[in-house]
Design an enzyme around this catalytic site. Structure first.
Site, PDB file in Angstrom:
ATOM      1  N   LYS A   1      25.117   0.990  22.916  1.00 24.34           N
ATOM      2  CA  LYS A   1      26.477   0.452  22.808  1.00 24.34           C
ATOM      3  C   LYS A   1      26.707  -0.590  23.908  1.00 24.34           C
ATOM      4  O   LYS A   1      27.292  -1.650  23.669  1.00 24.34           O
ATOM      5  CB  LYS A   1      27.510   1.591  22.908  1.00 24.34           C
TER       6      LYS A   1
ATOM      7  N   GLN B   1      32.023   9.697  24.534  1.00 22.82           N
ATOM      8  CA  GLN B   1      30.792   9.960  23.777  1.00 22.82           C
ATOM      9  C   GLN B   1      30.687  11.451  23.425  1.00 22.82           C
ATOM     10  O   GLN B   1      30.782  12.312  24.302  1.00 22.82           O
ATOM     11  CB  GLN B   1      29.565   9.519  24.611  1.00 22.82           C
TER      12      GLN B   1
ATOM     13  N   ASP C   1      37.380   4.578  18.531  1.00 24.15           N
ATOM     14  CA  ASP C   1      36.644   5.461  17.618  1.00 24.15           C
ATOM     15  C   ASP C   1      37.534   5.886  16.442  1.00 24.15           C
ATOM     16  O   ASP C   1      37.043   6.487  15.479  1.00 24.15           O
ATOM     17  CB  ASP C   1      36.171   6.710  18.377  1.00 24.15           C
TER      18      ASP C   1
END
Ligand code: NAP
Length: 295
Positions: free
Chosen positions: A50, A94, A117
């Site tokens: 990422k 994460q 997200d």
């Protein structure tokens, strides 16, 4: 029928190029904060990928590494600081987190405007209501891959195996918005192969290596394999068609050849698109922050 392999790496590179152009039009670089708790090797790889992708597009990344023993309170504190930091436009926690932590609760601490997200209740609610918001990255990327094969999905029967909040449920909403008829399957579904065999679009997001077999697939279907399964090589070594271990999807890829119209490989399918959509959401968050600075 020759089965098209949907190249997620190529699609992601194209999307990243478009994002890089957009970034150049912004008053300053968008900032993405990634919180990584603990030493899970797979999570470390995902975070590294990422951050590399951010560098390629001109997004500034800020990595917050926290110890395996970090408390709920400590992580909450980091999120609260990031929520008010004006250099940060997107926050990503994460997953998965170490077992002693409550990830669902921590995600709700993220400012929905920075929730790149798309997992806060506010953003999930907007998705269900058909309102603009942050769309979860993996379903968003999967939809783009499906539409790279067929733009108009009206009236198609989409079958999703999996009903998680991370993937299955938002995927169903996106396909409903595309006028598909959606069937959602899970671990209690009866006759899973029979239902899958009716799908024009079949999406597997289970986490069981090679569970979906070629004879479950309707000839001509588009197959999206979301699963990522790290499998040790079999002992004794494979003699023929058996898998060799490594990174495997939820679909038995080889047995779909000649049946499916198109399929995403693992690796190189949905994974790269997930990251590209994360960057897309970060730019979107930055743009709306500059357009509505009082927010
Ligand atoms: P999850 O939360 O564990 O959900 C798995 C789903 O599969 C559940 O709904 C479960 O049903 C269902 N299921 C389990 N066994 C089944 C069976 N035998 N038959 C039918 N359904 C079954 O997982 P997730 O977070 O959605 O992720 C799914 C997979 O996608 C994982 O391999 C994950 O690593 C991968 N993934 C990949 C990406 C990417 O970027 N490529 C992103 C996210 C996830 P119940 O609800 O009844 O338990």
């Amino acid at each position: 029928m020759e089965t098209k392999i949907i190249d997620g790496k190529e699609a992601a590179a194209k999307l990243r190029d478009e994002i890089a152009v957009q970034v150049k039009t912004l008053p300053c670089a968008p900032g993405l904060a990634v919180i990584l708790v603990g030493d899970d090797p797979a999570s470390q790889v995902y975070v590294r990928n990422k951050i590399k992708a951010c560098e390629k597009t001109g997004i500034t990344s800020f990595e917050h590494r926290m110890s395996e023993n970090a408390t709920q309170q400590e992580i909450r504190h980091v999120i609260k600081n990031l929520n008010t930091n004006t250099d940060i436009h997107g926050i990503l926690l994460q997953l998965p987190l170490p077992a002693h932590l409550n990830g669902d609760e921590l995600i709700q601490e993220i400012d929905p405007a920075k929730d790149v997200d798309g997992l806060t209740i506010a953003n999930i609610g907007k998705l269900v209501a058909g309102l603009p918001g942050m769309t979860p990255c993996t379903p968003q990327g999967s939809l783009l891959l499906i539409k790279s094969v067929q733009e108009d999905l009206t009236g198609l029967h989409a079958v999703i195996i999996g009903r998680s909040l991370l993937f299955g449920k938002p995927m169903a909403q996106l396909l409903l918005a595309e006028n598909c008829t959606v069937t959602q399957c899970h671990s209690k579904t009866r006759d899973l192969p029979g239902i899958c065999s009716q799908a024009d679009i079949l999406i597997a997001a289970v986490g069981r290596a090679q569970m979906v077999k070629g004879d479950w697939i309707k000839p001509g279907a588009i197959v999206i394999d979301v699963g990522i399964n790290r499998v040790p090589p079999p002992s004794p070594p494979p003699s023929g068609g058996e898998h060799k271990g490594g990174l495997l999807g939820d679909v038995d890829f080889d047995s779909t050849q000649g049946i499916a119209r198109a399929i995403t490989p693992v690796p190189g399918g949905v994974g790269p698109m997930t990251i590209a959509c994360l960057l897309k959401n970060t730019v979107k968050a930055a743009q709306s922050c500059w357009e509505e600075p009082e927010r």
